[in-house]
Design an enzyme around this catalytic site. Structure first.
Site, PDB file in Angstrom:
ATOM      1  N   CYS A  26      34.759  49.264  38.529  1.00 36.33           N
ATOM      2  CA  CYS A  26      35.731  48.222  38.897  1.00 36.33           C
ATOM      3  C   CYS A  26      36.745  47.880  37.807  1.00 36.33           C
ATOM      4  O   CYS A  26      37.947  48.069  38.017  1.00 36.33           O
ATOM      5  CB  CYS A  26      34.987  46.958  39.314  1.00 36.33           C
ATOM      6  N   PHE A  27      36.279  47.381  36.654  1.00 30.76           N
ATOM      7  CA  PHE A  27      37.246  46.852  35.677  1.00 30.76           C
ATOM      8  C   PHE A  27      38.298  47.885  35.257  1.00 30.76           C
ATOM      9  O   PHE A  27      39.493  47.593  35.327  1.00 30.76           O
ATOM     10  CB  PHE A  27      36.530  46.310  34.433  1.00 30.76           C
TER      11      PHE A  27
END
Ligand code: NAD
Length: 423
Positions: free
Chosen positions: A263-264
């Site tokens: 995600c990040f």
């Protein structure tokens, strides 16, 4: 309610299992036959604490997996949970979203009654309105009166996903019209979290902004950690003092080898690309990514300073998953670390309690140990890459090393005096 989930990965499977566990009749659709078969056999295709026990309870009752989109036509809601991986330029690849939308539309052709399509995948602002809505409506041959759209981003953390899903800090529901949002809110009726109702694009932006902000906290802490290391100051003491300020808070201040995961990195990159397209220079986001990219190389450089030339040295890498309690290695910081070690001629012996098999797909040629002790036996150096709690208990095993040079990328060792990338 009757719910269909498209995509049985980390988010879709947890979402489907938890909805079933709260009493909804749930079907999870995936294009991967092996995944579908495993779920129906009550086995979780991913390691996620608590997930398999829900499958044991719910499969055969109100939860099932399928390759067919048939259940969409008879459901009240369909949640899209397919992947949105990065393209080479850092933008979000929406091809899975597009193909899921077309399949949902086709499945809704013969349905009667009001249906709500909910995007749960993380997507760039505007995607639900300009990509999902037109594709679903065109393939269903229907109008917005019969099918409406909502965006309900997911904030769960892998390794604690069930707990996070059940007890979210907030539930964000963006919708194209109030009755679509009302139907999504109905699914979460029993949850005690505050519900934030927004438009579609604002809900999409909330998810990107949350992830970008958390990633910024990490890169900021890493930069402070790099400065502290040079000044001989313990960054963890510093951040304890900083985090007690209620305006800052204690979370995501752990300096270390940087953020990874599915995600990040991709969400910050995607937001940067979006900013660029909008004519905004994303100075902060770029710095967040730059600091993150550099941390693994700093770690290897520090190791090399202690061991001397790494060529031919046996280096134990403890931890391959991007965080503890998961088998997910996507964008794990151990990937650039291993690449750099190999580039410098080191022999890598890796160990992870859960993620060894997944890492073997990326590095088939390195050695995988069955335990931390096996990895450390005869090693000239060791890098700790994942904060698995069990690594905190490693003690005597370090005595098996040929040279006791240990550097942490995550602060987990209880051994007094262990050196870390930022401490
Ligand atoms: P994943 O890759 O684990 O799962 C996606 C699944 O979708 C796969 O099983 C794939 O086979 C399936 N799929 C692809 N195309 C399909 C189609 N047309 N029809 C049916 N199934 C299809 O991805 P994930 O980690 O679950 O992430 C999903 C989304 O949720 C992403 O947008 C991600 O950014 C977001 N998200 C992830 C997390 C996380 O911690 N993993 C947290 C919050 C949000």
């Amino acid at each position: 309610m009757k719910i269909t989930i498209i995509g049985g990965g980390y988010v879709g499977l947890v979402t489907g299992a938890c909805f079933a566990d709260t009493g909804h009749d749930t079907t999870i659709i995936d294009v991967d036959p092996a995944k579908v078969a495993m779920i129906n056999e009550k086995r979780a295709p991913i390691f996620e604490p608590g997930l398999e026990s829900i499958l044991l309870r719910a499969i055969g009752k109100n939860l099932r997996a399928s390759l067919s989109y048939d259940s969409v036509g008879t459901s009240d809601l369909t949640f899209i949970c397919v992947g949105t991986p990065p393209n080479d330029d850092g933008s979000a690849n929406l091809s899975y979203i597009e193909s899921a939308s077309r399949s949902i539309g086709t499945a809704l052709q013969k349905s009667t009654g009001f249906h709500v399509v909910v995007v749960k995948s993380t997507v760039p602002p505007g995607t639900t309105e300009t990509v999902v809505c037109p594709a679903v409506l065109a393939f269903a041959h229907k109008t917005g009166d019969e099918i409406a759209f909502a965006m309900n981003p997911e904030f769960l953390r892998e390794g604690r996903a069930i707990e996070d899903f059940r007890k979210p800090d907030r539930i964000v529901i963006g919708s194209s019209q109030p009755r679509a949002g009302d139907r999504v809110a109905e699914v979460y009726r029993t949850f005690s979290a505050p519900v934030v109702r927004t438009g579609l694009a604002a809900a999409e932006m909330i998810k990107y902004t949350s992830n970008a902000f958390l990633a910024t906290k990490i890169s900021f802490s890493n930069e402070i950690g790099n400065i502290c290391k040079d000044l001989g100051i313990d960054v963890y003491e510093v951040m304890e003092g900083v985090g007690l300020d209620q305006r800052i808070g204690p979370k995501f201040l752990d300096a270390g080898a940087g953020f990874g995961g599915s995600c990040f990195p991709k969400d910050v990159s995607s937001l940067s690309v979006l900013a660029g397209r909008a004519g905004v220079d994303p100075k902060i986001l770029r710095a967040v990514l730059d600091v993150n990219e550099e941390q693994p190389y700093r770690l290897v450089a520090l190791l090399e300073k202690k061991t001397g030339n790494l060529s031919g040295k046996r280096i134990a890498v403890l931890g391959l998953a991007f965080k503890d309690n998961t088998d997910d290695v996507r964008d794990s910081r151990s990937i650039p670390v291993i690449q750099e070690l190999l580039k410098k001629g080191a022999r890598v012996i890796a160990f992870d309690p859960m993620a060894g098999q997944n890492m073997q797909k990326i590095f088939p040629a390195i050695e995988y140990a069955g335990s931390a002790g096996d990895a450390l036996n005869g090693a000239d150096g060791c890098l700790v890459m994942t904060e698995w709690p069990e690594f905190g208990r490693i003690d005597k095993e370090f005595e098996l090393m040929a040279h006791r040079i240990v550097i942490e990328g995550r602060r987990i060792l209880s051994w007094n005096g262990a050196e870390g990338i930022c401490w």
